[in-house]
Motif scaffolding. Structure first.
Motif, PDB file in Angstrom:
ATOM      1  N   CYS A  73       0.813  -1.213   0.000  1.00 15.35           N
ATOM      2  CA  CYS A  73       0.000   0.000   0.000  1.00 15.35           C
ATOM      3  C   CYS A  73       0.846   1.262   0.000  1.00 15.35           C
ATOM      4  O   CYS A  73       0.334   2.356  -0.267  1.00 15.35           O
ATOM      5  N   ASP A  87      -2.658   3.542  -1.906  1.00 17.88           N
ATOM      6  CA  ASP A  87      -3.794   3.556  -0.992  1.00 17.88           C
ATOM      7  C   ASP A  87      -4.545   4.885  -1.049  1.00 17.88           C
ATOM      8  O   ASP A  87      -5.762   4.926  -0.841  1.00 17.88           O
ATOM      9  N   MET A  90      -6.583   4.927  -4.403  1.00 16.32           N
ATOM     10  CA  MET A  90      -7.786   4.120  -4.335  1.00 16.32           C
ATOM     11  C   MET A  90      -8.989   4.943  -3.884  1.00 16.32           C
ATOM     12  O   MET A  90     -10.117   4.728  -4.345  1.00 16.32           O
ATOM     13  N   TRP A  98     -15.987   0.872  -9.925  1.00 17.63           N
ATOM     14  CA  TRP A  98     -15.803  -0.472  -9.365  1.00 17.63           C
ATOM     15  C   TRP A  98     -16.715  -1.468 -10.072  1.00 17.63           C
ATOM     16  O   TRP A  98     -17.849  -1.159 -10.417  1.00 17.63           O
ATOM     17  N   TYR A 113     -14.960 -10.194  -5.718  1.00 16.80           N
ATOM     18  CA  TYR A 113     -14.462  -8.970  -5.102  1.00 16.80           C
ATOM     19  C   TYR A 113     -14.877  -7.789  -5.961  1.00 16.80           C
ATOM     20  O   TYR A 113     -15.308  -7.940  -7.110  1.00 16.80           O
ATOM     21  N   ARG A 135     -10.962  -5.081  -3.710  1.00 14.95           N
ATOM     22  CA  ARG A 135     -11.567  -4.731  -2.429  1.00 14.95           C
ATOM     23  C   ARG A 135     -12.576  -5.789  -2.010  1.00 14.95           C
ATOM     24  O   ARG A 135     -13.422  -6.202  -2.805  1.00 14.95           O
ATOM     25  N   ARG A 137     -15.767  -6.716  -0.104  1.00 15.41           N
ATOM     26  CA  ARG A 137     -16.942  -5.975   0.380  1.00 15.41           C
ATOM     27  C   ARG A 137     -17.241  -6.266   1.841  1.00 15.41           C
ATOM     28  O   ARG A 137     -17.711  -5.403   2.575  1.00 15.41           O
ATOM     29  N   GLY A 140     -13.575  -5.279   3.887  1.00 15.87           N
ATOM     30  CA  GLY A 140     -12.942  -4.018   3.528  1.00 15.87           C
ATOM     31  C   GLY A 140     -11.465  -4.136   3.212  1.00 15.87           C
ATOM     32  O   GLY A 140     -10.804  -3.123   2.959  1.00 15.87           O
ATOM     33  N   GLN A 141     -10.924  -5.354   3.203  1.00 12.28           N
ATOM     34  CA  GLN A 141      -9.502  -5.546   2.907  1.00 12.28           C
ATOM     35  C   GLN A 141      -9.220  -5.195   1.448  1.00 12.28           C
ATOM     36  O   GLN A 141      -9.995  -5.532   0.550  1.00 12.28           O
ATOM     37  N   VAL A 142      -8.097  -4.514   1.222  1.00 15.71           N
ATOM     38  CA  VAL A 142      -7.751  -4.029  -0.117  1.00 15.71           C
ATOM     39  C   VAL A 142      -6.386  -4.579  -0.513  1.00 15.71           C
ATOM     40  O   VAL A 142      -5.482  -4.701   0.329  1.00 15.71           O
TER      41      VAL A 142
END
Length: 275
Positions: A73, A87, A90, A98, A113, A135, A137, A140-142
């Motif tokens: 990130c 980051d 994004m 998206w 995702y 991402r 949903r 929330g991890q990216v």
């Protein structure tokens, strides 16, 4: 009495004559040998250790091969507007930028995702560069991927390549669980090399048997396709076992595959209903 001389391995230098090399240097060397042998590949993908090495990325792009490499990130990229950390970039992606796509089938169903792609200033002479963002949903991890392709490609193509990285991890895990790839108790290079080669050969044998069964005997409705794990269980049955024990193992294998298929279908329906 003279001591016997140590045999020198044929086909290359001895282990103590090989200089130290980092993971990225080893990867570049392996790719160079791959291309020198006349082979080609459309894409290369790997984790952050490799994605954060510009020299390795340049080697891949020089051979006209695309890549989708994970980056941290904190990585900075150059867009048409300015220079950003990934980051922070994004957060500038609009909601309509998206798309929900599947990165492939997983143990618990399709890996869905939210994905977005941002055009970057090309860092190689020919081709297009993009930042791919994944991402989750629910959590929330990216995750971020630096991408290059000799010609423009659509977002689903980049997502498909990014999803193949899990196959590499799954192959290593399967080799450890089925063939004991990580269970060697040796301290020297030659015994370790023999052990790893034998374990990889055993895993390849199971994979070939599975592929042949899938082609010649497709699984009927209500059964999962024959897996390497199930083949290994069947091969573990001693050949000297009584016929009644073998007759018991085969129906038990069919019951297990039927139960797994039922559990998989229920899980898929529950996930779709939740989504």
């Amino acid at each position: 009495m003279d001591r016997p001389s140590r045999a020198v391995p044929q086909g290359g230098p001895r282990p103590d004559e090989v200089p130290f090399a980092t993971k990225t240097q080893l990867a570049a060397s392996m790719l160079e040998r791959f291309w020198a042998s006349g082979h080609t590949a459309g894409w290369v993908t790997r984790d952050e250790v490799y994605g954060g090495n510009p020299a390795l990325l340049s080697v891949i792009a020089t051979h006209g091969t695309g890549y989708v490499m994970a980056v941290s990130c904190r990585t900075e990229v150059h867009t048409l507007g300015d220079k950003f950390r990934v980051d922070l970039l994004m957060r500038k992606v609009p909601r309509r930028g998206w798309q929900q796509l599947s990165a492939g089938a997983g143990a618990k169903g399709p890996r869905r995702y939210d994905w977005a792609a941002v055009d970057l200033i090309p860092t190689h002479p020919a081709g297009t560069c993009q930042l791919l963002i994944r991402r989750n949903r629910t959590t929330g991890q990216v995750a971020y991927y630096r991408c290059f392709s000799p010609r423009p490609v659509a977002l689903p193509a980049l997502v498909r390549v990014a999803g193949t990285r899990w196959k590499i991890e799954e192959t290593f895990q399967a080799g450890k669980g089925l063939a004991g790839l990580d269970e060697h108790q040796v301290r020297r290079h030659t015994p370790w090399l023999r052990w790893v080669t034998l374990a990889m050969l055993a895993h390849a044998f199971l994979a070939v048997i599975r592929a042949g069964e899938h082609y010649e005997h497709p699984a009927p409705t209500g059964l999962i396709a024959l897996t390497c794990n199930e083949i290994q269980r069947l091969f573990a049955l001693p050949t000297a076992s009584p016929n009644d024990q073998r007759d018991h193992r085969l129906p038990w294998s069919l019951w297990r595959r039927r139960h797994q298929a039922r559990a998989r279908d229920c899980h898929y329906r529950r996930r779709e209903a939740t989504a």
